[in-house]
Enzyme design. Sequence first.
Site, PDB file in Angstrom:
ATOM      1  N   LYS A 249      61.270 -40.630   0.122  1.00  0.00           N
ATOM      2  CA  LYS A 249      61.437 -39.178  -0.049  1.00  0.00           C
ATOM      3  C   LYS A 249      61.420 -38.829  -1.539  1.00  0.00           C
ATOM      4  O   LYS A 249      62.075 -39.494  -2.341  1.00  0.00           O
ATOM      5  CB  LYS A 249      62.781 -38.764   0.566  1.00  0.00           C
ATOM      6  CG  LYS A 249      63.117 -37.305   0.301  1.00  0.00           C
ATOM      7  CD  LYS A 249      64.055 -36.750   1.305  1.00  0.00           C
ATOM      8  CE  LYS A 249      65.484 -37.219   1.130  1.00  0.00           C
ATOM      9  NZ  LYS A 249      66.302 -36.842   2.276  1.00  0.00           N
TER      10      LYS A 249
ATOM     11  N   TRP B 172      66.594 -42.864  11.038  1.00  0.00           N
ATOM     12  CA  TRP B 172      65.327 -43.573  10.784  1.00  0.00           C
ATOM     13  C   TRP B 172      65.376 -44.971  11.392  1.00  0.00           C
ATOM     14  O   TRP B 172      64.399 -45.455  11.946  1.00  0.00           O
ATOM     15  CB  TRP B 172      65.053 -43.648   9.272  1.00  0.00           C
ATOM     16  CG  TRP B 172      64.437 -42.407   8.696  1.00  0.00           C
ATOM     17  CD1 TRP B 172      64.658 -41.128   9.109  1.00  0.00           C
ATOM     18  CD2 TRP B 172      63.490 -42.319   7.623  1.00  0.00           C
ATOM     19  NE1 TRP B 172      63.917 -40.250   8.347  1.00  0.00           N
ATOM     20  CE2 TRP B 172      63.203 -40.952   7.434  1.00  0.00           C
ATOM     21  CE3 TRP B 172      62.882 -43.252   6.797  1.00  0.00           C
ATOM     22  CZ2 TRP B 172      62.304 -40.504   6.443  1.00  0.00           C
ATOM     23  CZ3 TRP B 172      61.994 -42.812   5.805  1.00  0.00           C
ATOM     24  CH2 TRP B 172      61.709 -41.447   5.636  1.00  0.00           C
TER      25      TRP B 172
ATOM     26  N   ASP C  39      74.527 -51.040  -2.687  1.00  0.00           N
ATOM     27  CA  ASP C  39      73.808 -50.114  -3.559  1.00  0.00           C
ATOM     28  C   ASP C  39      72.387 -50.650  -3.743  1.00  0.00           C
ATOM     29  O   ASP C  39      72.212 -51.839  -4.036  1.00  0.00           O
ATOM     30  CB  ASP C  39      74.559 -50.091  -4.901  1.00  0.00           C
ATOM     31  CG  ASP C  39      74.034 -49.036  -5.845  1.00  0.00           C
ATOM     32  OD1 ASP C  39      72.839 -48.673  -5.747  1.00  0.00           O
ATOM     33  OD2 ASP C  39      74.816 -48.582  -6.697  1.00  0.00           O
TER      34      ASP C  39
HETATM   35  N1  SAM Z   1      67.464 -41.667   6.840  1.00  0.00           N
HETATM   36  C1  SAM Z   1      68.844 -41.406   7.206  1.00  0.00           C
HETATM   37  C2  SAM Z   1      68.880 -41.094   8.684  1.00  0.00           C
HETATM   38  O1  SAM Z   1      67.831 -40.820   9.264  1.00  0.00           O
HETATM   39  O2  SAM Z   1      69.969 -41.140   9.267  1.00  0.00           O
HETATM   40  C3  SAM Z   1      69.459 -40.295   6.379  1.00  0.00           C
HETATM   41  C4  SAM Z   1      69.669 -40.689   4.947  1.00  0.00           C
HETATM   42  S1  SAM Z   1      70.699 -39.570   4.054  1.00  0.00           S
HETATM   43  C5  SAM Z   1      69.642 -38.199   3.858  1.00  0.00           C
HETATM   44  C6  SAM Z   1      70.714 -40.241   2.428  1.00  0.00           C
HETATM   45  C7  SAM Z   1      71.529 -41.519   2.272  1.00  0.00           C
HETATM   46  O3  SAM Z   1      71.254 -42.064   0.980  1.00  0.00           O
HETATM   47  C8  SAM Z   1      73.043 -41.329   2.317  1.00  0.00           C
HETATM   48  O4  SAM Z   1      73.564 -41.969   3.452  1.00  0.00           O
HETATM   49  C9  SAM Z   1      73.534 -42.009   1.017  1.00  0.00           C
HETATM   50  O5  SAM Z   1      74.726 -42.766   1.188  1.00  0.00           O
HETATM   51  C10 SAM Z   1      72.361 -42.906   0.678  1.00  0.00           C
HETATM   52  N2  SAM Z   1      72.308 -43.344  -0.735  1.00  0.00           N
HETATM   53  C11 SAM Z   1      72.257 -42.552  -1.841  1.00  0.00           C
HETATM   54  N3  SAM Z   1      72.241 -43.325  -2.954  1.00  0.00           N
HETATM   55  C12 SAM Z   1      72.261 -44.640  -2.544  1.00  0.00           C
HETATM   56  C13 SAM Z   1      72.257 -45.893  -3.233  1.00  0.00           C
HETATM   57  N4  SAM Z   1      72.230 -45.968  -4.578  1.00  0.00           N
HETATM   58  N5  SAM Z   1      72.292 -47.033  -2.491  1.00  0.00           N
HETATM   59  C14 SAM Z   1      72.330 -46.978  -1.134  1.00  0.00           C
HETATM   60  N6  SAM Z   1      72.342 -45.808  -0.429  1.00  0.00           N
HETATM   61  C15 SAM Z   1      72.312 -44.651  -1.120  1.00  0.00           C
END
Ligand code: SAM
Length: 276
Positions: free
Chosen positions: A157, A55, A92
């Site tokens: 999402k 993204w 986070d």
């Molecule tokens: N949009 C990204 C791309 O196009 O490359 C893909 C995102 S991936 C589906 C979901 C991401 O959410 C993961 O990398 C995960 O580490 C992150 N994530 C989940 N919980 C999170 C949190 N509390 N804080 C930061 N990142 C988080």
Amino acid sequence: MGKCSKDKRDIYYRKAKEQGYRARSAFKLLQLDDTFHLLPGVSRVVDLCAAPGGWTQVIAERLESLANDNCIVAVDLMEMAPLEHAVQIQGDITAQSTADAIIAQFRGAKAQLVVSDGAPDVLGLHDLDEYLQAQLVLAALNISLNVLEEGGTFVAKIFRGKEVSRLYAQLQRFFASVVCAKPKASRNSSFESFVVCRGLRLPDGYVPSMELSLFDEPYANEAERTAGATSVLFQSCGDVDGWDADQSYPMEDDDEHKEPLQRPINPPYAQAQKST
Ligand code: SAM
């Protein structure tokens, strides 16, 4: 991006590699932007849950003004390989320190657009996955209330399960318009969709705080009361004749195997591999 045979037949997985995107999810944002024109005219964007950066790549490509290097802030728990025009924060999205770091990057100004493609580890238990995803969306909303300017746009999402109207009710408290969108690159077989929320307007007397949980009183009750009556417009995005994410397309003769463009940096599984 994995390389099992199912992935290889997935057309968006192959197109992502061909076009230099780190993740197939890049096409979802491209299709959302084609429909909702999210990126033209904005210059301060936050990409929450950004790794591995698909993204972020789309945002960098489509922003009209990249005059200073601080216009895209990409946040993730995981380390992410550098991308031009994006400042990365490993943190986070529920932490005050992450909100502070975002605002510091924009030199005190607020973002015009916050996007979140965040996902917790999916367990395969429908109700629990929906609950965890809703918690993450509310965390993304809460940090957005702290870093997004009045009138700004929030895209996230969601999992469209049976409790989704509660989430819509929360979003409608803060945004003038909420639409649920399904890009063509998102499989119909998946209950994933995206909310496009425009026109941030904080309710009278509401003071955003990272300490607040949007599940807490008194705000949750207020949203609960309206949840039954909540509906939002549903919009599909992407070319109707375009590639179908649910179809398996045969490999062409010249479709040779390509290595991932960007391997994960320090993934949690590396530790397990070391100890075996
Ligand atoms: N949009 C990204 C791309 O196009 O490359 C893909 C995102 S991936 C589906 C979901 C991401 O959410 C993961 O990398 C995960 O580490 C992150 N994530 C989940 N919980 C999170 C949190 N509390 N804080 C930061 N990142 C988080």
